[in-house]
Design a protein around this motif. Structure first.
Motif, PDB file in Angstrom:
ATOM      1  N   VAL A  30       0.842  -1.204   0.000  1.00 19.74           N
ATOM      2  CA  VAL A  30       0.000   0.000   0.000  1.00 19.74           C
ATOM      3  C   VAL A  30       0.874   1.250   0.000  1.00 19.74           C
ATOM      4  N   ALA A  31       1.965   1.225   0.768  1.00 19.57           N
ATOM      5  CA  ALA A  31       2.854   2.386   0.848  1.00 19.57           C
ATOM      6  C   ALA A  31       3.521   2.685  -0.492  1.00 19.57           C
ATOM      7  N   ARG A  32       3.680   1.663  -1.339  1.00 12.26           N
ATOM      8  CA  ARG A  32       4.314   1.874  -2.649  1.00 12.26           C
ATOM      9  C   ARG A  32       3.317   2.257  -3.740  1.00 12.26           C
ATOM     10  N   LEU A  33       2.044   2.004  -3.530  1.00 11.94           N
ATOM     11  CA  LEU A  33       1.066   2.293  -4.582  1.00 11.94           C
ATOM     12  C   LEU A  33       1.081   3.761  -5.016  1.00 11.94           C
ATOM     13  N   PRO A  34       1.188   4.733  -4.088  1.00 10.04           N
ATOM     14  CA  PRO A  34       1.266   6.125  -4.548  1.00 10.04           C
ATOM     15  C   PRO A  34       2.487   6.410  -5.412  1.00 10.04           C
ATOM     16  N   LEU A  35       3.593   5.695  -5.178  1.00 12.97           N
ATOM     17  CA  LEU A  35       4.785   5.882  -6.009  1.00 12.97           C
ATOM     18  C   LEU A  35       4.517   5.406  -7.430  1.00 12.97           C
ATOM     19  N   TYR A  36       3.860   4.249  -7.553  1.00 16.85           N
ATOM     20  CA  TYR A  36       3.500   3.740  -8.880  1.00 16.85           C
ATOM     21  C   TYR A  36       2.521   4.698  -9.568  1.00 16.85           C
ATOM     22  N   LEU A  37       1.559   5.194  -8.787  1.00 14.26           N
ATOM     23  CA  LEU A  37       0.549   6.072  -9.377  1.00 14.26           C
ATOM     24  C   LEU A  37       1.179   7.359  -9.894  1.00 14.26           C
ATOM     25  N   ARG A  38       2.126   7.908  -9.145  1.00 11.87           N
ATOM     26  CA  ARG A  38       2.799   9.126  -9.595  1.00 11.87           C
ATOM     27  C   ARG A  38       3.543   8.885 -10.908  1.00 11.87           C
ATOM     28  N   ALA A  39       4.268   7.755 -10.983  1.00 15.11           N
ATOM     29  CA  ALA A  39       5.004   7.447 -12.207  1.00 15.11           C
ATOM     30  C   ALA A  39       4.054   7.189 -13.370  1.00 15.11           C
ATOM     31  N   LEU A  40       2.969   6.479 -13.109  1.00 16.64           N
ATOM     32  CA  LEU A  40       1.994   6.180 -14.162  1.00 16.64           C
ATOM     33  C   LEU A  40       1.291   7.436 -14.647  1.00 16.64           C
ATOM     34  N   THR A  41       0.985   8.346 -13.734  1.00 16.93           N
ATOM     35  CA  THR A  41       0.331   9.592 -14.120  1.00 16.93           C
ATOM     36  C   THR A  41       1.214  10.399 -15.058  1.00 16.93           C
ATOM     37  N   ALA A  42       2.521  10.409 -14.777  1.00 12.74           N
ATOM     38  CA  ALA A  42       3.453  11.110 -15.656  1.00 12.74           C
ATOM     39  C   ALA A  42       3.465  10.473 -17.050  1.00 12.74           C
ATOM     40  N   LEU A  43       3.411   9.137 -17.096  1.00 12.60           N
ATOM     41  CA  LEU A  43       3.364   8.449 -18.388  1.00 12.60           C
ATOM     42  C   LEU A  43       2.059   8.752 -19.121  1.00 12.60           C
ATOM     43  N   SER A  44       0.960   8.765 -18.355  1.00 10.47           N
ATOM     44  CA  SER A  44      -0.346   9.056 -18.953  1.00 10.47           C
ATOM     45  C   SER A  44      -0.383  10.454 -19.555  1.00 10.47           C
ATOM     46  N   GLU A  45       0.216  11.411 -18.863  1.00 10.54           N
ATOM     47  CA  GLU A  45       0.230  12.784 -19.367  1.00 10.54           C
ATOM     48  C   GLU A  45       1.057  12.923 -20.636  1.00 10.54           C
ATOM     49  N   ARG A  46       1.978  11.965 -20.846  1.00  8.81           N
ATOM     50  CA  ARG A  46       2.773  11.953 -22.084  1.00  8.81           C
ATOM     51  C   ARG A  46       2.163  11.044 -23.128  1.00  8.81           C
ATOM     52  N   SER A  47       0.950  10.535 -22.850  1.00 13.11           N
ATOM     53  CA  SER A  47       0.212   9.660 -23.773  1.00 13.11           C
ATOM     54  C   SER A  47       0.960   8.375 -24.086  1.00 13.11           C
ATOM     55  N   VAL A  48       1.690   7.850 -23.094  1.00 11.25           N
ATOM     56  CA  VAL A  48       2.370   6.560 -23.252  1.00 11.25           C
ATOM     57  C   VAL A  48       1.344   5.457 -22.993  1.00 11.25           C
ATOM     58  N   PRO A  49       1.093   4.556 -23.935  1.00  6.90           N
ATOM     59  CA  PRO A  49       0.007   3.577 -23.766  1.00  6.90           C
ATOM     60  C   PRO A  49       0.357   2.403 -22.862  1.00  6.90           C
ATOM     61  N   THR A  50       1.592   1.901 -22.948  1.00  9.55           N
ATOM     62  CA  THR A  50       1.982   0.733 -22.151  1.00  9.55           C
ATOM     63  C   THR A  50       3.370   0.964 -21.560  1.00  9.55           C
ATOM     64  N   VAL A  51       3.655   0.198 -20.509  1.00  6.24           N
ATOM     65  CA  VAL A  51       4.949   0.328 -19.861  1.00  6.24           C
ATOM     66  C   VAL A  51       5.369  -1.045 -19.338  1.00  6.24           C
ATOM     67  N   SER A  52       6.653  -1.343 -19.431  1.00  9.02           N
ATOM     68  CA  SER A  52       7.151  -2.616 -18.912  1.00  9.02           C
ATOM     69  C   SER A  52       7.364  -2.507 -17.410  1.00  9.02           C
ATOM     70  N   SER A  53       7.438  -3.659 -16.755  1.00 10.69           N
ATOM     71  CA  SER A  53       7.650  -3.647 -15.309  1.00 10.69           C
ATOM     72  C   SER A  53       9.009  -3.027 -14.978  1.00 10.69           C
ATOM     73  N   GLU A  54      10.022  -3.272 -15.821  1.00 12.92           N
ATOM     74  CA  GLU A  54      11.342  -2.712 -15.563  1.00 12.92           C
ATOM     75  C   GLU A  54      11.327  -1.191 -15.665  1.00 12.92           C
ATOM     76  N   GLU A  55      10.659  -0.666 -16.696  1.00 13.13           N
ATOM     77  CA  GLU A  55      10.599   0.790 -16.870  1.00 13.13           C
ATOM     78  C   GLU A  55       9.829   1.445 -15.730  1.00 13.13           C
ATOM     79  N   LEU A  56       8.710   0.857 -15.352  1.00 14.36           N
ATOM     80  CA  LEU A  56       7.902   1.443 -14.293  1.00 14.36           C
ATOM     81  C   LEU A  56       8.608   1.336 -12.943  1.00 14.36           C
ATOM     82  N   ALA A  57       9.284   0.216 -12.705  1.00 16.54           N
ATOM     83  CA  ALA A  57      10.014   0.046 -11.452  1.00 16.54           C
ATOM     84  C   ALA A  57      11.110   1.100 -11.317  1.00 16.54           C
TER      85      ALA A  57
END
Length: 288
Positions: A30-57
């Motif tokens: 749960v403590a890490r979910l906001p970190l993932y969400l922040r990174a994913l939101t940045a990708l979403s704002e750049r219109s990136v459709p998919t991301v690998s686990s390595e890139e997101l990590a």
């Protein structure tokens, strides 16, 4: 909900992946979910459709194996050779964190820190609305911060009831924090973010998250001191044996120093581990 991102209202076509609610989600995850969400939101704002686990990590600052394990608790496993759907992960994590609804928040204690938090633009974009600013100083009543009027503590119970507030933020001096906490809890608040440098006592069913910047700086000072000590030891010249019979004594002295250093490192490691989560993650305390 006021939000700076697009959150889909339903899973994408093809059906939602299975979820694992039965076994729950560990606190460390749960403590890490906001970190993932922040990174994913940045990708979403750049219109990136998919991301690998390595890139997101890498973007979230964790290792990919831990990320995949965390996402398995959400029932999300990605697609081999493709990765994770960014928009759907934003939806999944937002839903799990409860960010698909509006959360009214009250901030109590409008000093320098209270003003800074009131002006923090990240609240609205993450599903939180500052419903009221409260302070016990009558001289502050009527002043504004971030476009909101500062209201007196006498109005606390009425505001919490009218705004349906369940989250309170305490930025008072330490001597007033417990009294404020008691009033918040009595009025119906069940989650508290505490910036006051003191430990709060709350009844069962009330969650408290503590943010103490001085403690975090002291921990960093500990690590800096340790690094400086290790550098100093590395720069020390080897002992010179200049008299007969001194070799055994020198070896014994060197062994004693090695044991002392090893014990110091073991104690440092134990202290560091005590501040980590159940699987070795230090909690982030400052909102991004």
């Amino acid at each position: 909900m006021a939000s700076g991102r697009s959150t889909p209202a339903s899973p994408p076509a093809g059906g939602a992946p299975r979820r694992t609610r039965g076994r729950g989600i560990p606190d460390a995850t749960v403590a890490r979910l906001p970190l993932y969400l922040r990174a994913l939101t940045a990708l979403s704002e750049r219109s990136v459709p998919t991301v690998s686990s390595e890139e997101l990590a890498t973007a979230a600052g964790v290792n990919s194996a831990k990320l995949r394990k965390d996402f398995s608790y959400l029932g999300s496993y990605g697609t081999r050779g493709v990765g994770y759907d960014v928009e759907y992960l934003v939806y999944q994590i937002s839903r799990e964190l409860g960010l698909t609804q509006d959360w009214p928040v009250v901030i109590v204690g409008i000093g320098n820190l209270g003003h800074a938090l009131a002006n923090y633009g990240g609240f609205a974009s993450r599903g939180f609305r500052v419903a009221a600013l409260l302070d016990a100083d009558p001289a502050l009543a009527g002043q504004t911060a971030a476009g909101l009027p500062v209201r007196h503590m006498d109005e606390l119970e009425e505001i919490i009831r009218a705004e349906h507030v369940s989250i309170g933020v305490i930025t008072t001096p330490p001597g007033a924090a417990q009294q404020v906490c008691d009033r918040l809890v009595a009025a119906g608040v069940t989650s508290i973010l505490n910036f006051a440098p003191t430990v709060l006592s709350v009844p069962e069913g009330v969650d408290v998250r503590k943010v103490d910047l001085s403690i975090e700086l002291q921990i960093l000072a500990f690590h800096e001191q340790r690094k400086s000590g290790e550098d100093h030891l590395a720069d020390e010249p080897p002992a010179v044996v200049s008299r007969p019979g001194a070799g055994a004594k020198a070896v014994a002295a060197a062994a004693a120093r090695a044991v002392t250093r090893a014990r110091g490192k073991a104690a440092a490691t134990a202290a560091t581990e005590a501040d980590r989560g159940d699987d070795g993650d230090v909690s982030a305390v400052v909102p991004a």
